[in-house]
Write an enzyme that holds these catalytic residues in place. Structure first.
Site, mmCIF file in Angstrom:
data_model
loop_
_atom_site.group_PDB
_atom_site.id
_atom_site.type_symbol
_atom_site.label_atom_id
_atom_site.label_comp_id
_atom_site.label_asym_id
_atom_site.label_seq_id
_atom_site.Cartn_x
_atom_site.Cartn_y
_atom_site.Cartn_z
ATOM 1 N N HIS A 12 0.821 -1.233 0.000
ATOM 2 C CA HIS A 12 0.000 0.000 0.000
ATOM 3 C C HIS A 12 0.857 1.286 0.000
ATOM 4 O O HIS A 12 0.419 2.331 0.515
ATOM 5 C CB HIS A 12 -0.995 -0.016 1.169
ATOM 6 C CG HIS A 12 -0.381 0.011 2.543
ATOM 7 N ND1 HIS A 12 -0.849 -0.758 3.587
ATOM 8 C CD2 HIS A 12 0.656 0.707 3.055
ATOM 9 C CE1 HIS A 12 -0.128 -0.522 4.668
ATOM 10 N NE2 HIS A 12 0.792 0.368 4.368
ATOM 11 N N HIS A 59 -1.965 5.101 9.465
ATOM 12 C CA HIS A 59 -0.663 5.785 9.527
ATOM 13 C C HIS A 59 -0.771 7.168 10.160
ATOM 14 O O HIS A 59 -0.009 8.069 9.838
ATOM 15 C CB HIS A 59 -0.072 5.910 8.122
ATOM 16 C CG HIS A 59 0.189 4.605 7.441
ATOM 17 N ND1 HIS A 59 -0.808 3.821 6.937
ATOM 18 C CD2 HIS A 59 1.350 3.953 7.180
ATOM 19 C CE1 HIS A 59 -0.283 2.730 6.385
ATOM 20 N NE2 HIS A 59 1.012 2.784 6.526
ATOM 21 N N HIS A 192 10.407 -3.653 4.499
ATOM 22 C CA HIS A 192 10.859 -2.285 4.294
ATOM 23 C C HIS A 192 11.151 -1.619 5.634
ATOM 24 O O HIS A 192 10.577 -1.974 6.658
ATOM 25 C CB HIS A 192 9.886 -1.447 3.464
ATOM 26 C CG HIS A 192 8.508 -1.230 4.015
ATOM 27 N ND1 HIS A 192 7.635 -2.242 4.352
ATOM 28 C CD2 HIS A 192 7.815 -0.082 4.249
ATOM 29 C CE1 HIS A 192 6.485 -1.730 4.760
ATOM 30 N NE2 HIS A 192 6.572 -0.421 4.716
ATOM 31 N N GLU A 239 4.067 -4.726 8.965
ATOM 32 C CA GLU A 239 2.731 -4.648 8.346
ATOM 33 C C GLU A 239 2.264 -6.017 7.863
ATOM 34 O O GLU A 239 1.084 -6.199 7.539
ATOM 35 C CB GLU A 239 2.745 -3.653 7.179
ATOM 36 C CG GLU A 239 2.899 -2.211 7.654
ATOM 37 C CD GLU A 239 2.982 -1.211 6.512
ATOM 38 O OE1 GLU A 239 2.814 -0.011 6.779
ATOM 39 O OE2 GLU A 239 3.214 -1.610 5.347
HETATM 40 FE FE LIG Z 1 2.260 1.369 5.523
#
Ligand SMILES: [Fe+2]
Length: 286
Positions: A12, A59, A192, A239
């Site tokens: 995303h 977020h 990431h 995530e």
């Molecule tokens: Fe994210």
């Protein structure tokens, strides 16, 4: 009764929203990523789900560090977005299925998952970008039930807890009296890290291990602690909790119909998968 037809996993990253707005799907940088959605479009057109249950992490748009539930679920007829500051257009609203939401909430609390209930809930790019990727047309022909998992502020739920949340929601969906076709979506990841001395960290070997194991043996992945996960997958690689919850809802015979893995999109290892869920095997107890 409602049926879970399958699951979809999708990255995303906010930059995807900008690429969509600027129609860069066929640019050399973006094409290998967007091509991964060709099968998703085919599969959705063929299976025609009525509702999507979407596991994602906020977020900072709806929740912030001052008040951050571990698990929250939307119970609204519509979900709006707002400008998050990424330079991407504000998304159109997405219709909700509040009746299904309340069924899931009742079942979750009875199952001892004490979720935060949100009758007014902003959804951010972790919902809207996968929606735009899956249904690129002018209308989203589906309602959603958003389920938010804290992947931002430690302590985070364990991978086992997230898998069990998914299993509980899977049982609840299948006990819903309406004949709905439900697709379950997990967004985010894969490896990431956006901050600190390892900013830009990606771990292809670990990502491929996760993509292999989550299909037929997700329990193996629950052996990793959250700190192990940060080490292997980066501080934002957690995530993957959203993917674990998605996988947990799939209680039938799960097969991978499609997989696209591409490095990098922005600073992230991007993955797109479609899982089929054929009901025939006994469901594991949560
Ligand atoms: Fe994210």
């Amino acid at each position: 009764m409602a049926t879970i037809i399958g699951g979809i996993g999708s990255t995303h990253v906010p930059a995807i929203g900008k690429a969509i707005a600027e129609k860069k799907q066929n640019d050399p940088y973006w094409k290998p990523f967007f091509k991964g959605f060709d099968y998703v479009h085919y599969w959705l057109a063929r299976t025609r789900p009525d509702v999507a249950v979407v596991f994602y992490n906020d977020h900072g748009l709806n929740f912030f560090l001052d008040k951050l539930p571990t698990f929250a679920i939307g119970a609204a007829d519509e979900y709006r977005s707002e400008d998050e500051g990424w330079g991407i257009p504000v998304s159109r609203p997405i219709p909700g299925d509040a009746a299904l939401s309340w069924h899931l909430i009742n079942a979750l609390v009875a199952d001892e998952f004490d979720v935060t209930t949100c009758q007014d809930m902003l959804i951010d790019h972790a919902v809207t970008i996968p929606m735009a990727l899956m249904w690129p047309g002018p209308v989203w022909p589906i309602k959603i039930v958003p389920v938010e998992i804290n992947t931002v502020q430690h302590p985070l739920p364990t991978l086992q807890r997230s898998l069990r949340l998914g299993r509980s929601i899977g049982r609840a969906i299948e006990s819903y009296e309406k004949d709905l076709r439900v697709v379950v979506i997990g967004t985010g990841g894969l490896s990431h890290q956006l901050d600190g001395t390892r900013a830009g960290f990606i771990n292809k070997e670990f990502d491929l291990l996760c993509l292999d194991k989550i299909v037929g043996d997700p329990e193996t992945l629950t052996r990793y602690s959250i700190h192990d996960w940060v080490q292997e997958s980066g501080s934002q690689g957690v995530e993957f909790l959203n993917w674990m919850a998605m996988r947990g809802t799939l209680t039938g015979r799960v097969t991978e119909l499609s997989r696209n893995y591409h490095i990098p999109i922005s600073n992230t290892a991007a993955a797109t998968v479609v899982y089929d869920n054929q009901k025939e095997t006994a469901r594991k107890a949560a």
